[in-house]
Design an enzyme around this catalytic site. Sequence first.
Site, PDB file in Angstrom:
ATOM      1  CD  GLU A   1     -55.808  -5.401  35.030  1.00  0.00           C
ATOM      2  OE1 GLU A   1     -56.236  -4.529  35.059  1.00  0.00           O
ATOM      3  OE2 GLU A   1     -56.063  -6.604  34.558  1.00  0.00           O
TER       4      GLU A   1
ATOM      5  CG  ASP B   1     -57.225 -13.057  29.542  1.00  0.00           C
ATOM      6  OD1 ASP B   1     -57.615 -11.939  29.763  1.00  0.00           O
ATOM      7  OD2 ASP B   1     -56.920 -13.839  30.519  1.00  0.00           O
TER       8      ASP B   1
END
Lengths: 405, 270
Positions: free
Chosen positions: B49, B60
């Site tokens: 990824e 995040d």
Amino acid sequence: MNEIIPNSLRNGPDGRGRFGEFGGRFVAETLMPLILELEAAYDSAKADPTFQTELDYYLKHYVGRPSALWFAERLSRELGGAKIYFKRDELNHTGAHKINNCLGQILLARRMGKTRIIAETGAGQHGVATATVCALFGLPCTIYMGAVDVERQKPNVFRMKLLGAEVIPVSSGAGTLKDAMNDAMRDWVANVRDTFYIIGTAAGPHPYPAMVRDFQCVIGNEAKAQLLQAEGRLPSVAIAAIGGGSNAIGLFHPFLDDAAVRLIGVEAAGHGLDSGAHAASLSRGRPGVLHGNRTYLLQNEDGQIQEAHSISAGLDYPGIGPEHSWLHEIGRVEYVAITDQEALAAFQLCTRTEGIIPALEPSHALAHVAKIAGNMNKDEIVLMNLCGRGDKDIFAVAQHLGVSL
Amino acid sequence: MSRIAGTFAALREAGRAALIPFVEAYDPNRETSLALLRGMAENGADIIEIGVPFTDPMADGPTIQAAGRRALEAGASLAGVLGLVREFRAGNTHTPLVLMGYLNPILSYGVARFCADAATAGVDGLIVVDLPTEEADLLLPDAAKNELDVIRLIAPTTSDARLPLVLAGSSGFVYYVSITGITGTRTASAADLARDIPRIRAATNLPIAVGFGVRTPEQAAVVARHADAAIVASALIETLCKHDVAAVLADVAALSAGIRVARQPHADQA
């Protein structure tokens, strides 16, 4: 609640939370069920007359509404043209329009059984208003504030703490409002079950832009009725400053279908529109997605969000509420920009002629009034939203004027 | 069969789960990212990824935020990330690559042009964090036209009633965000996964990958017993910060070993 009028500009947003191509719900899946729950709860509250009755009670007895409509006679004479009226939302409890929205949202949070409140703040006005209603209702409150803003808005940080809020300085990014909003959303994702996020402006994922607008429409609704009573007619121009755009949409929305009323939103041009240091998302930005909605944003050619600049921390945001983006594209509202220096001059003009110390945010609107009023006829009316008082800004203004306090 | 589907089919034959390590592109520079991509593929990564840096990564945690900031300072752009993919593909045509990022850089690039360029560069799938199913019509047609898998996030807050809606139009695999929170913070327990994964299985035949808070070979093994892939991001970025590429690759090898023994009869049952 409101009857749907065909061809009205007041029907938005659509079922997907969009105003034209702007708005929407661009959030991570973790939040999506929450956003949908909030939308359903808000729809149900809107349809419940007891909710409005409760809100009206607090607006009247706690905030002090309706706020006055003031004919600024000396200022009008000095500018030598139109009659200028101030909608005095700076007289509200906590000193700005922000409390209108905070009360609406915290009543909704209580209705939804939420037990913890979070919010973001830039200058600290929304943070103070949120901490205030949390104190009023006895709910724990966490305010995210950029570390840079914490440093430059110390009095408001102290106010929030006095009111019982926890203030968390955000040092990610540039440490300003945009980053505070990111961290508030991160908190929300981590505490979805018990937490209500009181967004301070008419932006964010649907239903926030519509909900915040609805809570701020009290400004325009009152002003319209007050002006009809005072003058028996509508203004030629209604004008307000724009950061995210909540006070402006609150003033404009009730006038959207009155085609003869010219509506002007004033963005912050900072050091100048071509200086690279401004907060004029409509004048110099382009559409993109940030903080849950599609709207005009300050961004580079790669779609990275740029930092905004304004002398006014409340306008220092690289985006704008999606309904403004739509009103800009369809041309119903004109959007102009005023520099830091022009706003400072207007700040002093208002103080000197009216005995009112305005916040730097509405000083931007006033600076544009000063540009246009002199060229208007004496029987024309300009309605300006004086959305906040300037106590919080005296340190910044002193510094810019070279005065040490 | 797409590269992602092919990889999962082969792993099903082999009776093990996939390891999906994460690389924040350009953190702290392009050469490091290229070395990580190549090295991970040789050290047990089944899929990789690639994080596309964005100024405002709202889902995040601090680790990936900091990585994104370093990457942007190093000149990262969406076009640059596609260039990185092209260069990796010149030497590796079998390891699937999935881009994970936020919508605005894609909008700015142009959705149609991006999907075409991504497919040409050798990207296999897309995870767009702030594009929920309600807004996905913006991306799905162009992704499908270019045979890019659109990988959906499913969260603990996603109700059973909502699952079919979220899964509609998704392909490749399903990304289960195993905690309510941001990346690299909390970790889901074996009991959480035992409760949550069957719920998703009942709604889809796609492989299920688990991410957010998977850090150690032991945690990866727990995931591997319940799901089809473990995604590890923040822990690897921390290793890179403290040490170097070799240390990250050693971690990847250890994670891969953890996954490989997870379903063997003698492995501890979690």
